[in-house]
Design a protein around this motif. Structure first.
Motif, PDB file in Angstrom:
ATOM      1  N   ASN A  78       0.719  -1.029   0.141  1.00 37.32           N
ATOM      2  CA  ASN A  78      -0.194  -0.230   0.063  1.00 37.32           C
ATOM      3  C   ASN A  78       0.671   1.197   0.101  1.00 37.32           C
ATOM      4  O   ASN A  78       1.966   1.617   0.316  1.00 37.32           O
ATOM      5  CB  ASN A  78      -0.733  -0.330   1.015  1.00 37.32           C
ATOM      6  CG  ASN A  78      -2.342  -0.948   1.390  1.00 37.32           C
ATOM      7  OD1 ASN A  78      -2.184  -1.626  -0.350  1.00 37.32           O
ATOM      8  ND2 ASN A  78      -3.132  -0.986   2.135  1.00 37.32           N
ATOM      9  N   GLY A  79       0.646   2.472  -0.578  1.00 39.65           N
ATOM     10  CA  GLY A  79       1.437   3.537  -1.022  1.00 39.65           C
ATOM     11  C   GLY A  79       1.749   3.358  -1.786  1.00 39.65           C
ATOM     12  O   GLY A  79       1.974   2.592  -3.231  1.00 39.65           O
ATOM     13  N   SER A  80       2.418   4.990  -2.491  1.00 36.77           N
ATOM     14  CA  SER A  80       3.454   4.777  -3.580  1.00 36.77           C
ATOM     15  C   SER A  80       4.763   5.106  -3.220  1.00 36.77           C
ATOM     16  O   SER A  80       5.851   5.599  -2.530  1.00 36.77           O
ATOM     17  CB  SER A  80       3.046   6.200  -4.108  1.00 36.77           C
ATOM     18  OG  SER A  80       3.708   6.687  -5.369  1.00 36.77           O
ATOM     19  N   HIS A  81       5.388   3.409  -4.103  1.00 31.88           N
ATOM     20  CA  HIS A  81       7.181   3.356  -3.773  1.00 31.88           C
ATOM     21  C   HIS A  81       7.426   3.398  -4.743  1.00 31.88           C
ATOM     22  O   HIS A  81       7.009   2.682  -5.465  1.00 31.88           O
ATOM     23  CB  HIS A  81       6.750   2.935  -2.620  1.00 31.88           C
ATOM     24  CG  HIS A  81       5.712   2.230  -1.260  1.00 31.88           C
ATOM     25  ND1 HIS A  81       6.443   2.997  -0.044  1.00 31.88           N
ATOM     26  CD2 HIS A  81       4.763   1.316  -1.211  1.00 31.88           C
ATOM     27  CE1 HIS A  81       5.262   3.309   0.576  1.00 31.88           C
ATOM     28  NE2 HIS A  81       4.498   2.140   0.100  1.00 31.88           N
ATOM     29  N   ASP A  82       8.884   4.442  -4.668  1.00 34.72           N
ATOM     30  CA  ASP A  82       9.431   4.198  -6.020  1.00 34.72           C
ATOM     31  C   ASP A  82      10.479   2.636  -6.081  1.00 34.72           C
ATOM     32  O   ASP A  82      10.605   2.020  -4.935  1.00 34.72           O
ATOM     33  CB  ASP A  82      10.518   4.980  -5.967  1.00 34.72           C
ATOM     34  CG  ASP A  82      11.968   5.092  -6.797  1.00 34.72           C
ATOM     35  OD1 ASP A  82      10.777   5.834  -8.061  1.00 34.72           O
ATOM     36  OD2 ASP A  82      12.725   4.869  -7.081  1.00 34.72           O
ATOM     37  N   ALA A  83      10.448   2.212  -7.541  1.00 30.69           N
ATOM     38  CA  ALA A  83      10.953   0.548  -7.500  1.00 30.69           C
ATOM     39  C   ALA A  83      12.789   0.825  -6.622  1.00 30.69           C
ATOM     40  O   ALA A  83      13.001  -0.350  -6.426  1.00 30.69           O
ATOM     41  CB  ALA A  83      11.262   0.597  -8.936  1.00 30.69           C
ATOM     42  N   ASN A  84      13.218   1.103  -7.512  1.00 34.51           N
ATOM     43  CA  ASN A  84      14.951   1.512  -6.773  1.00 34.51           C
ATOM     44  C   ASN A  84      14.499   1.397  -5.259  1.00 34.51           C
ATOM     45  O   ASN A  84      15.486   1.157  -4.390  1.00 34.51           O
ATOM     46  CB  ASN A  84      15.718   3.135  -7.522  1.00 34.51           C
ATOM     47  CG  ASN A  84      15.744   3.192  -8.866  1.00 34.51           C
ATOM     48  OD1 ASN A  84      15.947   2.635 -10.001  1.00 34.51           O
ATOM     49  ND2 ASN A  84      15.657   4.435  -9.405  1.00 34.51           N
ATOM     50  N   LYS A  85      14.023   2.045  -4.551  1.00 30.83           N
ATOM     51  CA  LYS A  85      13.554   2.443  -2.876  1.00 30.83           C
ATOM     52  C   LYS A  85      13.422   0.843  -2.797  1.00 30.83           C
ATOM     53  O   LYS A  85      14.349   0.110  -1.735  1.00 30.83           O
ATOM     54  CB  LYS A  85      12.774   3.146  -2.269  1.00 30.83           C
ATOM     55  CG  LYS A  85      12.495   3.747  -1.164  1.00 30.83           C
ATOM     56  CD  LYS A  85      11.421   4.083  -0.656  1.00 30.83           C
ATOM     57  CE  LYS A  85      11.798   4.418   0.691  1.00 30.83           C
ATOM     58  NZ  LYS A  85      10.303   4.487   0.837  1.00 30.83           N
ATOM     59  N   LEU A  86      12.620   0.618  -3.407  1.00 29.35           N
ATOM     60  CA  LEU A  86      12.134  -1.486  -3.724  1.00 29.35           C
ATOM     61  C   LEU A  86      13.239  -2.054  -3.821  1.00 29.35           C
ATOM     62  O   LEU A  86      13.600  -3.075  -3.112  1.00 29.35           O
ATOM     63  CB  LEU A  86      11.002  -1.693  -3.736  1.00 29.35           C
ATOM     64  CG  LEU A  86       9.765  -0.496  -3.785  1.00 29.35           C
ATOM     65  CD1 LEU A  86       8.752  -1.278  -4.156  1.00 29.35           C
ATOM     66  CD2 LEU A  86       8.906  -1.494  -2.205  1.00 29.35           C
ATOM     67  N   GLN A  87      14.269  -1.263  -4.517  1.00 29.33           N
ATOM     68  CA  GLN A  87      15.736  -2.492  -5.209  1.00 29.33           C
ATOM     69  C   GLN A  87      16.330  -2.384  -3.820  1.00 29.33           C
ATOM     70  O   GLN A  87      17.028  -2.961  -3.390  1.00 29.33           O
ATOM     71  CB  GLN A  87      15.822  -1.918  -5.861  1.00 29.33           C
ATOM     72  CG  GLN A  87      17.514  -2.744  -6.671  1.00 29.33           C
ATOM     73  CD  GLN A  87      16.657  -4.611  -7.155  1.00 29.33           C
ATOM     74  OE1 GLN A  87      15.717  -4.143  -8.612  1.00 29.33           O
ATOM     75  NE2 GLN A  87      16.973  -5.475  -6.614  1.00 29.33           N
ATOM     76  N   ASP A  88      16.909  -1.046  -2.805  1.00 30.81           N
ATOM     77  CA  ASP A  88      17.563  -0.856  -1.389  1.00 30.81           C
ATOM     78  C   ASP A  88      16.759  -2.134  -0.167  1.00 30.81           C
ATOM     79  O   ASP A  88      18.292  -2.072   0.267  1.00 30.81           O
ATOM     80  CB  ASP A  88      17.336   0.619  -1.677  1.00 30.81           C
ATOM     81  CG  ASP A  88      18.407   1.245  -2.356  1.00 30.81           C
ATOM     82  OD1 ASP A  88      18.685   0.452  -3.233  1.00 30.81           O
ATOM     83  OD2 ASP A  88      18.021   2.632  -3.054  1.00 30.81           O
ATOM     84  N   LEU A  89      15.488  -2.013  -0.510  1.00 30.48           N
ATOM     85  CA  LEU A  89      14.925  -3.333   1.159  1.00 30.48           C
ATOM     86  C   LEU A  89      15.231  -3.987   0.330  1.00 30.48           C
ATOM     87  O   LEU A  89      15.757  -4.990   0.985  1.00 30.48           O
ATOM     88  CB  LEU A  89      13.729  -2.285   1.123  1.00 30.48           C
ATOM     89  CG  LEU A  89      12.993  -0.955   1.958  1.00 30.48           C
ATOM     90  CD1 LEU A  89      11.716  -0.860   1.326  1.00 30.48           C
ATOM     91  CD2 LEU A  89      13.753  -0.771   3.186  1.00 30.48           C
TER      92      LEU A  89
END
Length: 451
Positions: A78-89
């Motif tokens: 849920n929410g708006s999340h950038d692909a690069n941020k998710l990749q770092d996570l």
């Protein structure tokens, strides 16, 4: 989208372990906005973990709810999340739950015991085998959803909450089909085919499916018991999908139960409550609940009685201490006739027992807030606490001035000591040297006269 190394700390382009880059798509708007991780199933296969694990990890790190639809391979945060941020996570998830702690190789397996509530890790490359040394919120989810128990069905429904609602609705209507589906989801074997899963979801007759395990009512109940035994002491089931108020209510009921049964003086109970607050992600605000349940008009005796429990939550945690003061304001307001005049003494008691730090009390004294009680009552509490606050401030000023004086004295003393020692030592040496010479000369004269 291309591929990247599973361990992105390795820059070698010929590194054999690759995974697809995360492809994220934002859908909806307003309160319904969500991020669909389009290729999470492919990423999960590359790192050898169920797709629900990293998705749930994202939810924990971002403080967002997650949704799973394994059938359509839709994994949602849920929410708006950038692909690069998710990749770092994802890199963080891989470091914690995929890479071997000995050789950094991703060829590892998670061995989960739901009955014992443990997670171990085994490496196929170096042979390492040992307990997972990671303490993360997602551990609870992994223990309740082991990778070796029907990974295809993990997250078959959009949310665990909907599964509950569906089962409840089926029970109310006297229809056991939904309840049977939910129990079979947890008990089916890992080698079930996806076609079999889809057929069952579409309502196909159970006789058409060749089960590899006993699906009798007793067998299903036994397996469900095995899955829940490891977490029988935990009140959280879908904790990450609940609101903060709901999680605080869960903690409230647990503390109240322990209090009423007389278990709050047990150190093991303290650890259990602290762990539970961490799993519910309410460690700081949990002191509000403790204040409400532990304190009455006899707060002076109760503080001493529950000091160890309170210290476990407030030690070196200024935020938890601030919420505890908020809880104290509510207690002062509730028992104003008995406690209002004792406010400075009560604050001093909390200070002397190390439950509240000087810094927290002084910061609180700077501003009157109506967050927990009315502004009039809050102002009255601040006014009553003023003598103790002034005492703290004066003590702090005296300590700082003494420290400055002591530092000056030490510097001057050291300098004089060094210069005096340099001046006096040669004089002492000359005196010591001269005396033996005179004595020797006198001794020679006497000897000559005698001769």
């Amino acid at each position: 989208m291309g591929t990247v190394n599973v361990n992105r700390n390795v820059a070698d382009v010929f590194y054999r372990y690759k995974m697809p880059r995360i492809n994220a798509k934002v859908e909806g708007k307003g309160n319904g906005i969500k991020t669909v991780i389009v290729n999470m199933a492919d990423v999960a296969r590359a790192i050898g973990r169920p797709a629900t694990y990293p998705t749930k990890y994202f939810g924990c790190e971002l403080g967002a709810q997650t949704q799973f639809d394994y059938k359509n391979e839709r994994f949602i945060v849920n929410g708006s999340h950038d692909a690069n941020k998710l990749q770092d996570l994802l890199d963080g998830f891989i470091r914690k739950f995929v890479l071997c702690p000995e050789c950094d190789n991703p060829e590892t397996d998670l061995i989960v015991s739901s009955k014992k509530g443990t997670i171990s890790q085994g490496c196929k490359a170096c042979g390492f085998h040992g307990p997972l040394e990671v303490n993360h919120k997602v551990n609870t989810f992994i223990i309740k959803n082991p990778p070796n128990v029907n990974p295809a069905n993990q997250g078959a429904s959009l949310t665990e909450g909907k599964r509950k609602a569906r089962a409840k609705k089926g029970g109310e209507n006297g229809d056991d089909s939904n309840a049977a589906d939910s129990t079979l989801d947890a008990s089916t074997a890992a080698d079930d085919t996806i076609d079999g899963q889809a057929g069952r979801m579409n309502g196909d007759d159970d006789e058409d499916v060749n089960w590899t395990v006993d699906t009798s009512e007793e067998a299903v109940r036994a397996r469900m018991q095995d899955l829940t035994d490891g977490a029988k002491n935990m009140t959280v089931s879908d904790d990450f999908d609940k609101t903060e108020k709901e999680r605080l209510d869960i903690f409230y009921e647990l503390v109240k139960k322990k209090r009423d049964s007389g278990e709050l003086e047990n150190v093991q109970t303290h650890k259990e409550l602290f762990t539970e607050a961490g799993l519910l992600d309410i460690q700081a605000k949990s002191t509000l609940v403790l204040a409400e349940l532990l304190f009455t008009a006899n707060i002076v005796q109760e503080v001493r009685k529950h000091r160890k429990l309170l210290l476990r939550f407030t030690h070196e945690d200024l935020k938890a201490q601030k919420y505890l003061i908020g809880g104290l304001e509510q207690i002062f307001s509730l028992h104003a006739d008995k406690l209002m005049e004792k406010v400075p003494n009560i604050f001093k008691l909390f200070y002397d027992t190390d439950i509240l730090d000087e810094k927290t009390i002084l910061e609180w004294s700077q501003k009157v807030s109506k967050k927990y009680v009315s502004k009039e009552v809050a102002a009255q509490i601040h006014e009553k606490a003023l003598p103790f606050v002034k005492w703290l401030q004066e003590a702090e000023e005296e300590e700082s001035s003494e420290d400055e004086d002591d530092s000056d004295v030490e510097i001057e003393y050291d300098d004089r000591a060094k210069t005096d020692s340099l001046r006096k030592e040669p004089v002492k040496q000359e005196v010591k040297k001269s005396k033996p010479i005179e004595e020797e000369e006198d001794g020679d004269d006497l000897n000559i006269d005698e001769i």
